[in-house]
Design a protein around this motif. Structure first.
Motif, PDB file in Angstrom:
ATOM      1  N   UNK A 243       0.818  -1.250   0.059  1.00 60.78           N
ATOM      2  CA  UNK A 243      -0.018  -0.129  -0.124  1.00 60.78           C
ATOM      3  C   UNK A 243       0.918   1.203  -0.182  1.00 60.78           C
ATOM      4  N   UNK A 244       1.996   1.234   0.893  1.00 60.12           N
ATOM      5  CA  UNK A 244       2.692   2.217   1.057  1.00 60.12           C
ATOM      6  C   UNK A 244       3.410   2.761  -0.388  1.00 60.12           C
ATOM      7  N   UNK A 245       3.852   1.480  -0.976  1.00 60.87           N
ATOM      8  CA  UNK A 245       4.602   1.532  -2.255  1.00 60.87           C
ATOM      9  C   UNK A 245       3.619   2.188  -3.394  1.00 60.87           C
ATOM     10  N   UNK A 246       2.239   1.863  -3.312  1.00 63.43           N
ATOM     11  CA  UNK A 246       1.143   2.491  -4.316  1.00 63.43           C
ATOM     12  C   UNK A 246       1.085   3.849  -3.969  1.00 63.43           C
ATOM     13  N   UNK A 247       1.059   4.334  -3.004  1.00 63.28           N
ATOM     14  CA  UNK A 247       0.947   5.716  -2.636  1.00 63.28           C
ATOM     15  C   UNK A 247       2.070   6.605  -3.042  1.00 63.28           C
ATOM     16  N   UNK A 248       3.140   5.995  -3.008  1.00 63.86           N
ATOM     17  CA  UNK A 248       4.543   6.798  -3.628  1.00 63.86           C
ATOM     18  C   UNK A 248       4.320   6.953  -5.214  1.00 63.86           C
ATOM     19  N   UNK A 249       3.626   5.807  -5.618  1.00 61.39           N
ATOM     20  CA  UNK A 249       3.397   5.973  -7.146  1.00 61.39           C
ATOM     21  C   UNK A 249       2.082   6.837  -7.712  1.00 61.39           C
ATOM     22  N   UNK A 250       1.127   6.812  -6.951  1.00 60.99           N
ATOM     23  CA  UNK A 250      -0.168   7.566  -7.161  1.00 60.99           C
ATOM     24  C   UNK A 250       0.423   9.113  -6.944  1.00 60.99           C
ATOM     25  N   UNK A 251       1.044   9.323  -5.996  1.00 64.71           N
ATOM     26  CA  UNK A 251       1.378  10.633  -5.588  1.00 64.71           C
ATOM     27  C   UNK A 251       0.561  11.660  -5.224  1.00 64.71           C
ATOM     28  N   UNK A 252      -0.714  12.038  -6.004  1.00 59.21           N
ATOM     29  CA  UNK A 252      -1.538  12.973  -5.833  1.00 59.21           C
ATOM     30  C   UNK A 252      -2.857  12.458  -6.343  1.00 59.21           C
ATOM     31  N   UNK A 253      -4.111  12.902  -5.819  1.00 60.67           N
ATOM     32  CA  UNK A 253      -5.345  12.716  -6.335  1.00 60.67           C
ATOM     33  C   UNK A 253      -6.193  13.981  -6.415  1.00 60.67           C
ATOM     34  N   UNK A 254      -6.521  14.527  -7.542  1.00 61.86           N
ATOM     35  CA  UNK A 254      -7.460  15.652  -7.638  1.00 61.86           C
ATOM     36  C   UNK A 254      -6.489  16.843  -7.298  1.00 61.86           C
ATOM     37  N   UNK A 255      -5.005  16.916  -7.542  1.00 61.94           N
ATOM     38  CA  UNK A 255      -4.067  18.088  -7.177  1.00 61.94           C
ATOM     39  C   UNK A 255      -3.850  18.068  -5.622  1.00 61.94           C
ATOM     40  N   UNK A 256      -4.579  16.895  -4.897  1.00 65.52           N
ATOM     41  CA  UNK A 256      -4.126  16.901  -3.434  1.00 65.52           C
ATOM     42  C   UNK A 256      -3.121  15.816  -3.126  1.00 65.52           C
ATOM     43  N   UNK A 257      -1.840  16.345  -2.744  1.00 62.72           N
ATOM     44  CA  UNK A 257      -0.631  15.349  -2.701  1.00 62.72           C
ATOM     45  C   UNK A 257      -1.197  14.337  -1.373  1.00 62.72           C
ATOM     46  N   UNK A 258      -0.570  13.062  -1.686  1.00 61.99           N
ATOM     47  CA  UNK A 258      -0.809  11.901  -0.582  1.00 61.99           C
ATOM     48  C   UNK A 258       0.602  12.330   0.311  1.00 61.99           C
ATOM     49  N   UNK A 259       0.205  12.341   1.689  1.00 67.99           N
ATOM     50  CA  UNK A 259       1.312  12.624   2.662  1.00 67.99           C
ATOM     51  C   UNK A 259       1.368  11.496   3.817  1.00 67.99           C
ATOM     52  N   UNK A 260       2.336  10.815   3.811  1.00 68.20           N
ATOM     53  CA  UNK A 260       2.465  10.093   5.116  1.00 68.20           C
ATOM     54  C   UNK A 260       2.692  10.771   6.237  1.00 68.20           C
ATOM     55  N   UNK A 261       1.962  10.418   7.440  1.00 68.17           N
ATOM     56  CA  UNK A 261       1.965  11.180   8.684  1.00 68.17           C
ATOM     57  C   UNK A 261       3.356  11.024   9.343  1.00 68.17           C
ATOM     58  N   UNK A 262       4.040  10.114   8.903  1.00 68.32           N
ATOM     59  CA  UNK A 262       5.552   9.821   9.476  1.00 68.32           C
ATOM     60  C   UNK A 262       6.326  11.111   9.255  1.00 68.32           C
ATOM     61  N   UNK A 263       6.160  11.718   8.121  1.00 71.15           N
ATOM     62  CA  UNK A 263       7.093  12.680   7.548  1.00 71.15           C
ATOM     63  C   UNK A 263       6.877  14.126   8.178  1.00 71.15           C
ATOM     64  N   UNK A 264       7.814  15.003   8.352  1.00 66.04           N
ATOM     65  CA  UNK A 264       7.499  16.348   8.864  1.00 66.04           C
ATOM     66  C   UNK A 264       6.925  17.176   8.086  1.00 66.04           C
TER      67      UNK A 264
END
Length: 542
Positions: free
Chosen positions: A337-358
């Motif tokens: 799933x996390x690998x998928x999110x890194x490839x999709x990157x964004x949805x309708x101009x909204x970036x996908x963001x992992x909560x572990x990141x600052x």
């Protein structure tokens, strides 16, 4: 015989009107003709048989018109044997013929004229199973290409059991003529769970009719069919969400594979993905589109958290700040799933963001009025100078493990948390496993220095700093033990601790230190004597 003899024989045959029978003809021809006469006679008999066949047909027609019944006299005189041979070669009436192939070209018929029973029978013919299809797509279009397509999606598939990788099961036809069975060019590989048939009259074929001449036309056909299947799945998801959720539970990994392997269609595939949510009950799936509709004022990112289970995700320290503001977070449990999110990157101009990141941008998001106040703003905390000194002390005590240490206000209950930065835990584990399978496991798989955020309000952090400020050796040793355990706890919460068994000796030491002040009850002399007697009895038995 010579050519002149043959010509003479032909002239004699034309004048034999008064003769009857083959023997009389040969007698009349005379012996001078020899073998040439016999050849000419056989040729003449074949001509007579053909003319006799036509006369026989006219004779039967006249008798039928006059109403005669009974056996028909053979006007040609070929006998009963010839009639028996004709009877053996006579084709049966269409009503008497038995059908050898009962499979019809359903894809060429009107979609509304095909019944559910016919669809089920054809699906079983394609798959060799006994179940009816869960979804079916039957359509006919003539632009941009002439396409007659019939696709099926089953209730389940065998790939999830680890039996074997599914093979494409879509046949390619041209005017109902099979060109390629189980063609790999009609649909992309990640749609291998789709069964069916595609028939197009716009495909130019080679001489053997076993492959197409124009690969560009085949690519256009593949693109058209792929987009139509994706649009069909989106329509089913909107029309019957419960049925689509069941489909996604069974076939969701194929769509996730497509999101990673098909950049041209990843925007359409992203609409079909489903995940659990912190704002919904366990087992309830939500789409990225519905998440965007529920975003808070000022929120521009789609937040997600990867964890093995829902319970582990809800207990994660990374979720505390989002729960404090009532911000919804997608909960990912799949291995990729996390690998998928890194490839999709964004949805309708909204970036996908992992909560572990600052830099999560939570400060700009308005808090929900229903959110529970978990910030503990009035709790005592380390001052800025104390927090800086504590960060320096931690880096000195854990050399090579920490790259940056800073105070954080996003934690409410946890003492510390690892800031993963560019690489999340799931990606790190996947890359390490791939290197291990390829026999390339090296020291490069070890974790680099990590960034650590500490909670200056946590009671454990404040007491650890007070212990570290002492100068006696016992206090320093105890502080060292707690600091190492604090760092390993943060790694464990981030999913970056490769082998938790290495933590057990230190954890046992921490438990012993915590119980060091507990007084043990004194043993009486009678209990000591009883233990000695039991020991003597055991030795005597041995």
């Amino acid at each position: 015989s010579t050519w002149g003899d043959h010509r003479a024989v032909r002239r004699r045959l034309l004048l034999r009107v008064h003769l009857r029978g083959g023997g009389a003809r040969l007698h009349a021809l005379g012996g001078a003709a020899g073998g040439g006469a016999a050849v000419a006679l056989r040729r003449e008999r074949r001509v007579r048989d053909r003319r006799g066949g036509r006369r026989r047909a006219r004779h039967e027609d006249r008798r039928a018109a006059q109403g005669h019944r009974g056996p028909v006299r053979d006007p040609v005189g070929r006998g009963a044997h010839h009639q028996e041979v004709q009877q053996l070669h006579r084709l049966p009436h269409p009503a008497e013929r038995a059908a050898l192939n009962t499979v019809e070209a359903l894809w060429r018929r009107d979609p509304k004229a095909v019944s559910d029973e016919e669809h089920a029978e054809f699906f079983q013919y394609l798959t060799g199973g006994r179940q009816a299809p869960k979804f079916r797509l039957h359509y006919r279009v003539d632009a941009p290409m002439d396409i007659n397509a019939l696709f099926y999606i089953g209730e389940t598939h065998n790939e999830k059991f680890g039996v074997a990788r599914l093979e494409p099961n879509v046949g390619l036809y041209c005017r109902k003529v099979l060109i390629q069975a189980k063609s790999k060019a009609v649909l992309p590989e990640w749609l291998r769970f789709v069964h069916g048939v595609v028939d197009s009259e716009d495909l130019p074929l080679n001489i053997s009719r076993e492959s197409t001449q124009d690969s560009a036309a085949l690519r256009r056909l593949s693109q058209a069919c792929t987009k139509r299947v994706l649009r069909f799945l989106d329509e089913r998801a909107r029309a019957d969400p419960a049925a689509y959720d069941e489909f996604f539970e069974e076939h969701g990994n194929f769509l996730k594979e497509g999101a990673c392997m098909d950049p041209a269609n990843k925007a359409e595939i992203a609409k079909l993905l489903r995940f659990e949510s912190s704002a919904r009950e366990a087992g309830e799936l939500v789409s990225l589109e519905s998440y965007v509709e529920r975003m808070r004022d000022g929120q521009t990112k789609i937040y997600f958290l990867h964890a093995p289970t829902r319970a582990a995700a809800l207990a994660s320290p990374y979720l505390e700040a989002f729960q404090a503001k009532g911000v919804e977070v997608l909960l990912l449990h799949g291995n990729i799933d996390e690998y998928v999110m890194s490839h999709v990157e964004q949805f309708n101009t909204h970036p996908l963001f992992a909560v572990e990141n600052p830099d999560s941008g939570l400060d700009a998001i308005a808090a929900s009025p229903d959110a529970e106040d978990l910030t503990q703003a009035t709790a005592p905390r380390l001052s800025a100078e104390e927090a800086a000194a504590f960060a320096t002390w931690l880096k000195e005590r854990l050399p090579g493990k920490l790259g940056e240490v800073r105070a954080s206000d996003r934690l409410t209950h946890s003492p510390a948390v690892i800031v993963t930065g560019h690489e999340q835990a799931a990606v790190h584990r996947m890359m390490k496993q791939m290197n291990l399978m390829a026999g390339k496991a090296t020291a490069a798989d070890a974790l680099p220095p990590q960034a650590l955020e500490v909670n200056p309000r946590h009671d454990g952090v404040r007491r650890l700093w007070a212990l570290a400020a002492r100068e006696d050796d016992a206090a320093q040793a105890r502080a060292q033990l707690v600091a190492e355990q604090l760092f390993d706890n943060a790694l464990m919460a981030a999913g970056l601790l490769d082998d938790p068994r290495l933590v057990l000796p230190r954890l046992n030491a921490v438990l012993a230190a915590a119980l060091h002040d507990v007084d043990l009850p004194s043993r009486s002399d009678s209990e000591d004597k009883k233990d000695e007697e039991i020991s003597d009895d055991v030795q005597s038995v041995n």
